[in-house]
Write an enzyme that holds these catalytic residues in place. Structure first.
Site, PDB file in Angstrom:
ATOM      1  N   SER A 186       0.875  -1.186   0.000  1.00  0.00           N
ATOM      2  CA  SER A 186       0.000   0.000   0.000  1.00  0.00           C
ATOM      3  C   SER A 186       0.900   1.219   0.000  1.00  0.00           C
ATOM      4  CB  SER A 186      -0.867   0.012   1.261  1.00  0.00           C
ATOM      5  OG  SER A 186      -1.465   1.291   1.430  1.00  0.00           O
ATOM      6  N   TYR A 189      -1.767  -0.696  10.247  1.00  0.00           N
ATOM      7  CA  TYR A 189      -1.901  -1.147   8.841  1.00  0.00           C
ATOM      8  C   TYR A 189      -0.653  -0.770   8.038  1.00  0.00           C
ATOM      9  CZ  TYR A 189      -3.852  -1.297   4.059  1.00  0.00           C
ATOM     10  OH  TYR A 189      -4.077  -1.537   2.726  1.00  0.00           O
TER      11      TYR A 189
HETATM   12  P1  NDP Z   1     -11.453  -5.861  -0.566  1.00  0.00           P
HETATM   13  O1  NDP Z   1     -12.001  -5.688   0.818  1.00  0.00           O
HETATM   14  O2  NDP Z   1     -12.306  -5.449  -1.705  1.00  0.00           O
HETATM   15  O3  NDP Z   1     -11.026  -7.374  -0.798  1.00  0.00           O
HETATM   16  C1  NDP Z   1     -10.263  -8.037   0.180  1.00  0.00           C
HETATM   17  C2  NDP Z   1     -10.138  -9.496  -0.204  1.00  0.00           C
HETATM   18  O4  NDP Z   1      -9.383 -10.156   0.822  1.00  0.00           O
HETATM   19  C3  NDP Z   1     -11.486 -10.178  -0.292  1.00  0.00           C
HETATM   20  O5  NDP Z   1     -11.493 -11.057  -1.375  1.00  0.00           O
HETATM   21  C4  NDP Z   1     -11.570 -10.940   1.013  1.00  0.00           C
HETATM   22  O6  NDP Z   1     -12.360 -12.091   0.826  1.00  0.00           O
HETATM   23  C5  NDP Z   1     -10.109 -11.302   1.255  1.00  0.00           C
HETATM   24  N1  NDP Z   1      -9.851 -11.601   2.651  1.00  0.00           N
HETATM   25  C6  NDP Z   1      -9.976 -10.776   3.701  1.00  0.00           C
HETATM   26  N2  NDP Z   1      -9.732 -11.453   4.845  1.00  0.00           N
HETATM   27  C7  NDP Z   1      -9.462 -12.728   4.494  1.00  0.00           C
HETATM   28  C8  NDP Z   1      -9.131 -13.909   5.212  1.00  0.00           C
HETATM   29  N3  NDP Z   1      -9.080 -13.924   6.561  1.00  0.00           N
HETATM   30  N4  NDP Z   1      -8.914 -15.044   4.529  1.00  0.00           N
HETATM   31  C9  NDP Z   1      -8.992 -15.054   3.174  1.00  0.00           C
HETATM   32  N5  NDP Z   1      -9.275 -13.985   2.434  1.00  0.00           N
HETATM   33  C10 NDP Z   1      -9.515 -12.829   3.097  1.00  0.00           C
HETATM   34  O7  NDP Z   1     -10.050  -5.111  -0.556  1.00  0.00           O
HETATM   35  P2  NDP Z   1      -9.079  -4.567  -1.719  1.00  0.00           P
HETATM   36  O8  NDP Z   1      -9.348  -5.252  -2.985  1.00  0.00           O
HETATM   37  O9  NDP Z   1      -9.131  -3.103  -1.657  1.00  0.00           O
HETATM   38  O10 NDP Z   1      -7.669  -4.978  -1.106  1.00  0.00           O
HETATM   39  C11 NDP Z   1      -6.768  -5.884  -1.728  1.00  0.00           C
HETATM   40  C12 NDP Z   1      -5.365  -5.559  -1.259  1.00  0.00           C
HETATM   41  O11 NDP Z   1      -5.019  -4.244  -1.681  1.00  0.00           O
HETATM   42  C13 NDP Z   1      -5.171  -5.596   0.256  1.00  0.00           C
HETATM   43  O12 NDP Z   1      -3.948  -6.216   0.567  1.00  0.00           O
HETATM   44  C14 NDP Z   1      -5.114  -4.128   0.634  1.00  0.00           C
HETATM   45  O13 NDP Z   1      -4.380  -3.898   1.801  1.00  0.00           O
HETATM   46  C15 NDP Z   1      -4.458  -3.541  -0.595  1.00  0.00           C
HETATM   47  N6  NDP Z   1      -4.673  -2.117  -0.775  1.00  0.00           N
HETATM   48  C16 NDP Z   1      -5.920  -1.623  -1.078  1.00  0.00           C
HETATM   49  C17 NDP Z   1      -6.099  -0.271  -1.241  1.00  0.00           C
HETATM   50  C18 NDP Z   1      -7.430   0.339  -1.537  1.00  0.00           C
HETATM   51  O14 NDP Z   1      -7.541   1.593  -1.532  1.00  0.00           O
HETATM   52  N7  NDP Z   1      -8.477  -0.466  -1.812  1.00  0.00           N
HETATM   53  C19 NDP Z   1      -4.969   0.670  -1.126  1.00  0.00           C
HETATM   54  C20 NDP Z   1      -3.730   0.052  -0.799  1.00  0.00           C
HETATM   55  C21 NDP Z   1      -3.593  -1.290  -0.650  1.00  0.00           C
HETATM   56  P3  NDP Z   1     -13.351 -12.763   1.894  1.00  0.00           P
HETATM   57  O15 NDP Z   1     -13.949 -11.663   2.713  1.00  0.00           O
HETATM   58  O16 NDP Z   1     -14.332 -13.485   1.017  1.00  0.00           O
HETATM   59  O17 NDP Z   1     -12.501 -13.694   2.691  1.00  0.00           O
END
Ligand code: NDP
Length: 241
Positions: free
Chosen positions: A139, A152
């Site tokens: 991030s 975070y």
């Molecule tokens: P979302 O919340 O849209 O998606 C997160 C994904 O992670 C989901 O598919 C969720 O699936 C999965 N997930 C969460 N917890 C678990 C778990 N315990 N086990 C398995 N899967 C899990 O987030 P983003 O797409 O925004 O984020 C993706 C990445 O990008 C992350 O690493 C985030 O830190 C990073 N990021 C995002 C930014 C943003 O502005 N969106 C900015 C900077 C970095 P489910 O709930 O079905 O398990």
């Protein structure tokens, strides 16, 4: 022939946001994709939609043995894995007065421990075969000191150091390692903040969309020759820090 034809890819966090967009892109480029997250129905529906041999694996990456289970499931599904995108993550803001301490261990488990364990296990698997690509999703918060981002951003900063060192340790092995640091991208990651009555960070500026980040992930996965993109930082055009 498509650029990733014949490649087997594992994408964590594929049930939503950046992971879902990435799974679509890698599949469209010819890869067989194993979709990983907890929400099985979403994964199965996406796998059916993108086709091309895509499969779903419902797994809680917060569990201690999740990375080992993931490697075993991927080997059972594909035999060999060419691409690992460690994308799953959660966001909890961490202001000193309000941080819910019960959120600390789950945050560490999903955003750091699972990524490190997965990186190490899949790196050994790929190194033994002489090629592979690991993409860890960080991030821009890793490089910023801003109120509310201590836990975070701190975990993402640690992940960046780990990822850089993994790249160095794998130099010459045929396994590429890179990290992608997205800026603000509108996804479900801000739902927890919004459910607590806080504005999501994607409400302050025009955010990016998941495919903006997925495009960069695809670029890393398509590298050829001797190039290894180690870091890509992607800011929204209105982010001025
Ligand atoms: P979302 O919340 O849209 O998606 C997160 C994904 O992670 C989901 O598919 C969720 O699936 C999965 N997930 C969460 N917890 C678990 C778990 N315990 N086990 C398995 N899967 C899990 O987030 P983003 O797409 O925004 O984020 C993706 C990445 O990008 C992350 O690493 C985030 O830190 C990073 N990021 C995002 C930014 C943003 O502005 N969106 C900015 C900077 C970095 P489910 O709930 O079905 O398990």
């Amino acid at each position: 022939m498509t650029s990733l034809a014949g490649r087997n890819a594992v994408v964590t966090g594929a049930s939503a946001g950046i992971g879902k967009a990435t799974a679509r892109r890698l599949a469209a480029a010819g890869a067989r994709v194993l979709l990983v997250a907890r929400r099985r129905e979403r994964l199965e529906s996406l796998a059916a939609d993108i086709g091309g041999g895509a499969a779903a694996l419902a797994l809680d990456l917060g569990e201690a043995d999740a990375a080992q289970a993931l490697l075993e499931a991927a080997e059972a599904q594909f035999g060999a894995v060419d691409i690992l995108v460690n994308n799953a993550g959660i966001l909890r803001t961490s202001h000193v007065d309000a941080f819910d301490l019960s959120e600390l261990e789950p945050l560490i488990a999903v955003n750091y421990t699972a990524v490190v364990r997965g990186s190490l296990l899949f790196a050994r698997h790929m190194k033994a075969r002489g090629h592979g690509q690991i993409v860890n999703i960080s991030s821009i918060g890793a490089s910023l000191a801003a109120a509310g981002t201590g836990v975070y951003g701190g975990l993402k900063a640690a992940l960046e150091r780990f990822t850089d060192v993994l790249r160095i340790e794998l130099a010459g092995s045929g396994v590429r390692v890179g990290l992608i640091a997205p800026g603000t991208t509108t996804t479900e990651i801000f739902a927890n903040m919004k459910s607590r009555g806080q504005p999501g960070w994607d409400e302050f500026i025009p955010p990016m969309v998941p495919d903006d980040i997925a495009r960069a992930i695809q670029f890393m996965c398509e590298q050829t020759g001797n190039a290894n993109a180690a870091r890509i930082h992607i800011y929204a055009t209105s982010e001025g820090f």
